[in-house]
Design a protein around this motif. Structure first.
Motif, PDB file in Angstrom:
ATOM      1  N   THR A   1      -2.195   4.121  12.183  1.00 24.51           N
ATOM      2  CA  THR A   1      -1.235   3.397  11.472  1.00 24.51           C
ATOM      3  C   THR A   1      -0.282   2.954  12.947  1.00 24.51           C
ATOM      4  O   THR A   1       0.871   3.382  12.932  1.00 24.51           O
ATOM      5  CB  THR A   1      -0.323   3.908  10.648  1.00 24.51           C
ATOM      6  OG1 THR A   1       0.028   5.405  10.967  1.00 24.51           O
ATOM      7  CG2 THR A   1      -0.924   3.996   9.269  1.00 24.51           C
TER       8      THR A   1
ATOM      9  N   SER B   1      -4.357   6.882   2.054  1.00 25.83           N
ATOM     10  CA  SER B   1      -3.494   5.703   1.441  1.00 25.83           C
ATOM     11  C   SER B   1      -4.218   5.447   0.131  1.00 25.83           C
ATOM     12  O   SER B   1      -5.286   5.919  -0.180  1.00 25.83           O
ATOM     13  CB  SER B   1      -3.739   4.505   2.138  1.00 25.83           C
ATOM     14  OG  SER B   1      -4.880   4.135   2.355  1.00 25.83           O
TER      15      SER B   1
ATOM     16  N   ASP C   1       0.826  -1.213  -0.013  1.00 22.24           N
ATOM     17  CA  ASP C   1       0.026   0.086   0.060  1.00 22.24           C
ATOM     18  C   ASP C   1       0.924   1.035   0.044  1.00 22.24           C
ATOM     19  O   ASP C   1       2.081   0.978   0.270  1.00 22.24           O
ATOM     20  CB  ASP C   1      -1.024  -0.065   1.231  1.00 22.24           C
ATOM     21  CG  ASP C   1      -2.175   1.052   1.028  1.00 22.24           C
ATOM     22  OD1 ASP C   1      -2.154   1.716  -0.037  1.00 22.24           O
ATOM     23  OD2 ASP C   1      -2.832   1.166   2.023  1.00 22.24           O
TER      24      ASP C   1
ATOM     25  N   ILE D   1       1.115   5.149   1.480  1.00 24.03           N
ATOM     26  CA  ILE D   1       0.600   6.395   2.167  1.00 24.03           C
ATOM     27  C   ILE D   1       0.997   7.710   1.718  1.00 24.03           C
ATOM     28  O   ILE D   1       2.125   7.861   1.232  1.00 24.03           O
ATOM     29  CB  ILE D   1       1.297   6.283   3.718  1.00 24.03           C
ATOM     30  CG1 ILE D   1       0.785   4.979   4.287  1.00 24.03           C
ATOM     31  CG2 ILE D   1       0.999   7.304   4.516  1.00 24.03           C
ATOM     32  CD1 ILE D   1       1.294   4.715   5.517  1.00 24.03           C
TER      33      ILE D   1
ATOM     34  N   THR E   1      -1.944  -0.631   7.143  1.00 21.30           N
ATOM     35  CA  THR E   1      -2.866   0.242   6.828  1.00 21.30           C
ATOM     36  C   THR E   1      -4.244  -0.161   6.784  1.00 21.30           C
ATOM     37  O   THR E   1      -5.106   0.287   6.073  1.00 21.30           O
ATOM     38  CB  THR E   1      -2.596   1.120   5.617  1.00 21.30           C
ATOM     39  OG1 THR E   1      -2.594  -0.005   4.575  1.00 21.30           O
ATOM     40  CG2 THR E   1      -1.043   1.841   5.799  1.00 21.30           C
TER      41      THR E   1
END
Length: 414
Positions: free
Chosen positions: A218, A195, A154, A156, A177
């Motif tokens: 997070t 995200s 993922d 951010i 996340t």
């Protein structure tokens, strides 16, 4: 007889060699999130707290005091809470609003899956709650990487664009996340981070009185793992810079106790959940207790000597040193230190030492603040930058010189 004796000697030597190899192998890490100050595992906060104590300009400490106890003090300080589930009561939220009214900043770093009562109180008091079902499994992550690498990751995105930090992107695993900030009922929120996989933000900031409340979803990145991973270090420091204008105090009063963590990890919890298994366990323990009592009557037992607790700090340093010694990668240490060095200069002097086009301005500012000559500053930064950019490899002597020079500059600026 000679053959049996040779076999016994050979077997003994083999066992000793096997024991020596196992003794020198690095210990296995536990991936259970604890956020504990003394936990050196990936999801503990031993390294995190150590780095923050050395990096934040106004100071940093860890305490077990509750929010109410902190709010009654007269010292001006900001508060950091890191936990897997934040379940405040009415007194906790009143303490947050009391501190914010006096100008303090409170950063709450937590995951979702909290209780309905706690969510309702947070929604009414702060205007937002933590959502999602955070779960991390190292084996599950390995399988996901093998089967679907794209969805295992993922990104951010840092949304703020100010004079210190511009917009940025940080790659991490999607299991980091899983939570987000939701149920936003106020219009005065500033989105700090989002995200790629969530529509809702991962970090928000809201003005409350003279201060601020910052919610970050997070928590696994506010650990030893997050602060040592090159991909997420910048994200963590950007968030910590939001509360670095005052002395920061991290409270551990809202984490699970050591007894609770041990109970969750114990296989006995399976037996205790089922009444028949629980009864059988109690009967077995009673029989064992009777056997111990009757056995103790027949013979006298030696009272064992209880050894005092040992300080494992040296073992941790030896483990990290062994890893770097085996890799012979002195340049990687310089690169990591240069990243922290660049972040400190951005925060203290508002200069970007990684931007070569602005060297004239950067060197002049550093020379003015440190009292060093511009030529000396240019030589030091240029040599370190060559190692950080991969143009030159650092020697064992060179890595000490580079780190000492960077520490000297930061100390003179501070």
């Amino acid at each position: 007889m000679k053959g049996s004796k040779g076999f016994a000697i050979g077997f003994t030597i083999f066992i000793l060699l096997l024991f020596a190899v196992q003794l020198n192998m690095p210990g296995r890490f536990s991936w259970e999130p604890t956020f504990a100050n003394k936990d050196r595992n990936p999801f503990g906060c031993y390294v995190f707290d150590s780095i923050m104590a050395q990096s934040l300009p106004q100071g940093y400490c860890v305490t077990k005091k509750t929010l109410y106890q902190i709010s009654t003090g007269r010292e001006k300080r900001n508060v950091l809470i890191v936990t897997d589930k934040f379940q405040p009561d009415a007194n906790d939220l009143k303490a947050i609003r009391r501190m914010a009214a006096r100008g303090a900043k409170v950063m709450i770093v937590a995951g979702g899956n909290s209780t309905y009562t706690a969510d309702s109180l947070m929604r009414d008091s702060i205007g937002a709650v933590f959502k999602g079902f955070p779960y991390f499994s190292i084996n599950g992550l390995k399988q996901k990487i093998k089967s679907d690498m794209e969805h295992a990751l993922d990104t951010i995105y840092w949304q703020q664009n100010d004079r210190v930090y511009g917009k940025g992107a940080y790659t991490t695993y999607s299991m980091m996340t899983e939570s987000h900030v939701g149920n936003l009922t106020a219009l005065s929120f500033d989105t700090l981070a989002t995200s790629r996989t969530h529509l809702n933000p991962l970090a928000i900031r809201r003005s409350l009185g003279k201060g601020e409340v910052i919610l970050v979803a997070t928590p696994l990145l506010f650990t030893n793992y997050g602060v040592l991973d090159d991909n997420t270090t910048g994200y963590v420091f950007r968030l910590m810079s939001q509360i670095a204008d005052r002395r920061v105090i991290r409270t551990t009063a809202y984490m699970k106790t050591a007894e609770e963590l041990e109970a969750e990890q114990s296989p006995l919890r399976v037996f205790l959940k089922k009444p028949p298994l629980r009864t059988a366990l109690y009967l077995a323990l009673a029989v064992i207790a009777l056997m111990i009592i009757f056995g103790a009557r027949r013979r006298q037992r030696i009272i064992p000597v209880v050894e005092p607790p040992q300080n494992r700090s040296l073992e941790f340093v030896q483990l990290i040193g062994t890893l770097y010694h085996q890799k012979k990668d002195h340049s990687d240490i310089v690169r990591k230190k240069f990243g922290f060095f660049a972040d400190e200069l951005r925060r203290l002097l508002l200069v970007d030492v990684t931007d070569k086009t602005a060297d004239n301005h950067t060197f002049d500012i550093i020379a003015q603040r440190t009292g060093m000559s511009r030529h000396e500053v240019a030589d030091i930064v240029t040599d370190i930058r060559r190692v950080a950019d991969g143009e030159m490899e650092a020697t064992e002597y060179g890595v000490r010189l580079y780190i000492d020079n960077m520490n000297m500059i930061i100390e003179k600026i501070s």
